[in-house]
Scaffold this motif. Structure first.
Motif, PDB file in Angstrom:
ATOM      1  N   UNK A 151       0.808  -1.209   0.000  1.00  0.00           N
ATOM      2  CA  UNK A 151       0.000   0.000   0.000  1.00  0.00           C
ATOM      3  C   UNK A 151       0.841   1.258   0.000  1.00  0.00           C
ATOM      4  N   UNK A 152       0.174   2.405   0.042  1.00  0.00           N
ATOM      5  CA  UNK A 152       0.841   3.703  -0.072  1.00  0.00           C
ATOM      6  C   UNK A 152       0.891   4.409   1.280  1.00  0.00           C
ATOM      7  N   UNK A 153       1.941   5.216   1.438  1.00  0.00           N
ATOM      8  CA  UNK A 153       2.043   6.081   2.610  1.00  0.00           C
ATOM      9  C   UNK A 153       1.820   7.512   2.155  1.00  0.00           C
ATOM     10  N   UNK A 154       0.892   8.198   2.798  1.00  0.00           N
ATOM     11  CA  UNK A 154       0.502   9.549   2.402  1.00  0.00           C
ATOM     12  C   UNK A 154       0.810  10.509   3.540  1.00  0.00           C
ATOM     13  N   UNK A 155       1.545  11.592   3.247  1.00  0.00           N
ATOM     14  CA  UNK A 155       1.815  12.632   4.244  1.00  0.00           C
ATOM     15  C   UNK A 155       0.640  13.608   4.246  1.00  0.00           C
ATOM     16  N   UNK A 156      -0.007  13.734   5.381  1.00  0.00           N
ATOM     17  CA  UNK A 156      -1.186  14.596   5.499  1.00  0.00           C
ATOM     18  C   UNK A 156      -0.767  16.062   5.551  1.00  0.00           C
ATOM     19  N   UNK A 157      -1.492  16.925   4.848  1.00  0.00           N
ATOM     20  CA  UNK A 157      -1.199  18.353   4.860  1.00  0.00           C
ATOM     21  C   UNK A 157      -1.419  18.922   6.254  1.00  0.00           C
ATOM     22  N   UNK A 158      -0.628  19.948   6.586  1.00  0.00           N
ATOM     23  CA  UNK A 158      -0.737  20.546   7.904  1.00  0.00           C
ATOM     24  C   UNK A 158      -2.066  21.236   8.138  1.00  0.00           C
ATOM     25  N   UNK A 159      -2.747  21.635   7.066  1.00  0.00           N
ATOM     26  CA  UNK A 159      -4.026  22.334   7.204  1.00  0.00           C
ATOM     27  C   UNK A 159      -5.199  21.386   7.442  1.00  0.00           C
ATOM     28  N   UNK A 160      -4.955  20.082   7.326  1.00  0.00           N
ATOM     29  CA  UNK A 160      -6.024  19.092   7.475  1.00  0.00           C
ATOM     30  C   UNK A 160      -5.909  18.435   8.841  1.00  0.00           C
ATOM     31  N   UNK A 161      -6.989  18.429   9.570  1.00  0.00           N
ATOM     32  CA  UNK A 161      -7.000  17.790  10.889  1.00  0.00           C
ATOM     33  C   UNK A 161      -7.090  16.278  10.743  1.00  0.00           C
ATOM     34  N   UNK A 162      -6.197  15.580  11.416  1.00  0.00           N
ATOM     35  CA  UNK A 162      -6.201  14.123  11.344  1.00  0.00           C
ATOM     36  C   UNK A 162      -7.481  13.552  11.948  1.00  0.00           C
ATOM     37  N   UNK A 163      -8.106  14.311  12.838  1.00  0.00           N
ATOM     38  CA  UNK A 163      -9.323  13.823  13.484  1.00  0.00           C
ATOM     39  C   UNK A 163     -10.515  13.786  12.537  1.00  0.00           C
ATOM     40  N   UNK A 164     -10.387  14.415  11.369  1.00  0.00           N
ATOM     41  CA  UNK A 164     -11.473  14.408  10.399  1.00  0.00           C
ATOM     42  C   UNK A 164     -11.489  13.136   9.553  1.00  0.00           C
TER      43      UNK A 164
END
Length: 543
Positions: free
Chosen positions: A17-30
């Motif tokens: 599978x893929x590893x995706x770096x989440x943008x700082x503007x996006x809340x991980x809780x969403x």
């Protein structure tokens, strides 16, 4: 409206599978495990499932001296660079930018490919729409984060055996009612439902703090569903006034049927071997003859036929329990199973209620006997159709629904049941299963590998979770998704009837659903071959 970009692909592989770096503007809780995401590659669009979420840091020293709780400024400065969230996503399908056809994933997107939330258009591209004139699609629920229908292709669904799994209290009965309603509404097949706890035919109790009821299939589709009952008094007490009585004769019980309920009757292998001797000597009426035999007659029989007196006397004593089952008769003057065949041939759906006869001995015995004879009739009809190639001779696709499926399909007994045969045959004779169970680990692994579509609510037992993914590629990534489901109204759908695995919020079974289903005139004519076979069932099948 452009979908929100969540992050970028930073690494991964086709198998892991893929590893995706989440943008700082996006809340991980969403974000939620099981969410549907899209990766836009340079030449292809990848449809993916979110399987895990992790937190990371660019420098371990940040963790040694983390910002204070009230220092929101420093937390915002670190977000996205010093601290970040990583998504694990599993690519399931891909579509080339210059094509419209969905393809299996054979490659992965490049570094830094953007990752988006799936849009309504993406869901429709993958799962279709319920009003698609080219397919019998049925909306079973919605994604966790969007009010878009997730559809099953019912033509693909009914052509293989399928399963509904989940621990007790997760809503398996409601899921089953949803699917059966869809099959009836879309005319994808006819149903034969063995209703152990009287939950599908007429109204049933809804779980919750307030006592309420939900409609059964007979109330939703009064012209298309018939109820047969093995306990007429119980059915009448529940308010069902037009149910058909159903009785089974002792002469319809085979030794294989007794082998299935060997544990419930506490029968030894020696007793079953002597049952075969009795069957060979007295024919179909061997049980009635045995129950009437005196000790002297048993002694004389054993002397001439090389039977065991002790085993036959034990068999006689234990088979007296069958006389307590309300639906068993020495002989039946009416051809009840032939009547069920006629109902199915006319395109109507059959619910068999057990009422007070819902103990495992009663349920397993009656279900196996009835299903075996229905299957025999379908085999005969299918063979004629294969010979004539006449579309009017084609039997209607039949879906048989059984609860407590592991009792019929466990490794020790699967060869004694007709259901093991049906599951292995797939749709060769136009008969498939819908198995409902809370213990998939109890089902024979070969049978589980034949289950085409699996709709699974929450499971806790590790063996049950492992059984769900028998024969499924990429199962390790999906296991974490299944383990994170809510205990109510959520399920993981994967297999033959959906293009890719998906987590759904199941469709509500309520007044709105009742209105959407509605009853309709049955437009198709009965299958002539099925009607002929039903009328001839008494002589051909000995019923």
């Amino acid at each position: 409206m452009t979908a929100q970009q969540l992050g970028i692909v930073v690494q991964g592989s086709l198998t892991q599978g893929l590893e995706v770096r989440l943008s700082g503007q996006v809340s991980v809780e969403e974000l939620r495990v099981g969410q549907f995401l899209v990766v836009q590659g340079r030449r292809s669009r990848f449809f993916c499932l979110l399987t895990d979420v992790t937190l990371g840091t660019a420098n371990p020293r940040i963790l040694l001296n983390p910002p204070a709780l009230e220092d929101s400024f420093l937390q915002e400065v670190l977000a996205g660079s010093g601290t970040f969230a990583t998504l694990s996503v599993a690519p399931m399908l891909m579509i080339l930018d210059d094509e419209q056809e969905l393809r299996p994933v054979k490659t992965i997107p490049a570094h830094f490919s953007p990752v988006y939330e799936a849009s309504e258009r993406d869901f429709r591209a993958v799962f279709g729409w319920e009003d698609d004139p080219q397919r019998r699609n049925f909306a079973i629920g919605t994604p966790l984060d969007m009010a878009v229908p997730i559809c099953l292709d019912l033509d693909r669904f009914v052509e293989r055996s399928n399963g509904i799994f989940g621990k007790s209290g997760t809503g398996k009965s409601f899921l089953t009612r949803l699917l059966l309603s869809g099959i009836i509404r879309k005319q994808a097949a006819v149903n034969l439902i063995f209703d152990m706890h009287s939950e599908y035919g007429w109204e049933a109790t809804r779980e919750g703090k307030q006592l309420s009821t939900v409609k059964g299939l007979r109330q939703l589709f009064p012209r298309q569903v018939k109820i047969y009952t093995l306990d007429p008094e119980s059915t009448q007490r529940r308010g069902v006034r037009d149910a058909q009585e159903l009785y089974i004769g002792f002469d319809q019980i085979e030794v294989e049927d007794l082998a299935l309920v060997q544990t419930e009757l506490n029968l030894s292998e020696a007793s079953l071997e002597n049952a075969m001797i009795l069957r060979n000597e007295f024919g179909k009426g061997w049980i009635t003859r045995l129950l009437m035999m005196t000790n002297q007659e048993i002694q004389e029989f054993c002397e001439t036929k090389m039977g065991s007196k002790a085993s036959i006397m034990a068999l006689q004593r234990k088979l007296t329990r069958l006389e307590q089952l309300k639906y068993l008769r020495n002989t039946c003057s009416k051809n009840y199973i032939g009547q069920i065949l006629e109902t199915l041939a006319a395109g109507q759906h059959v619910v068999i209620e057990f009422g007070s006869q819902a103990n495992m001995l009663s349920y397993m015995l009656a279900t196996n006997i009835i299903a075996r004879r229905i299957h025999q009739a379908y085999v005969q009809q299918s063979e004629v159709f294969l010979q004539t190639k006449n579309p009017s001779d084609r039997p209607r696709q039949l879906v048989i629904t059984i609860e407590e499926a592991h009792r019929f399909l466990e490794p020790a007994t699967v060869k004694q049941t007709i259901f093991g045969t049906i599951a292995r045959e797939m749709r060769k004779y136009f008969v498939t299963l819908l198995v409902v169970d809370q213990r998939p680990s109890g089902i024979d692994s070969e049978i589980m590998s034949q289950i085409g579509t699996r709709i699974t609510a929450l499971l806790n037992d590790e063996k049950d979770i492992e059984a769900i993914f028998t024969g499924v590629a990429g199962s390790q990534q999906l296991r974490s998704v299944l383990a994170k489901l809510d205990s109510k109204q959520q399920a993981l759908v994967l297999g033959h009837a959906v293009p890719m695995p998906v987590v759904i919020q199941t469709r509500s079974y309520d007044e709105h659903f009742y209105g959407e289903m509605g009853d309709r005139d049955w437009e198709e004519l009965p299958t002539p071959l099925l009607l002929e076979a039903a009328q001839a069932a008494k002589s051909d099948l000995g019923i």
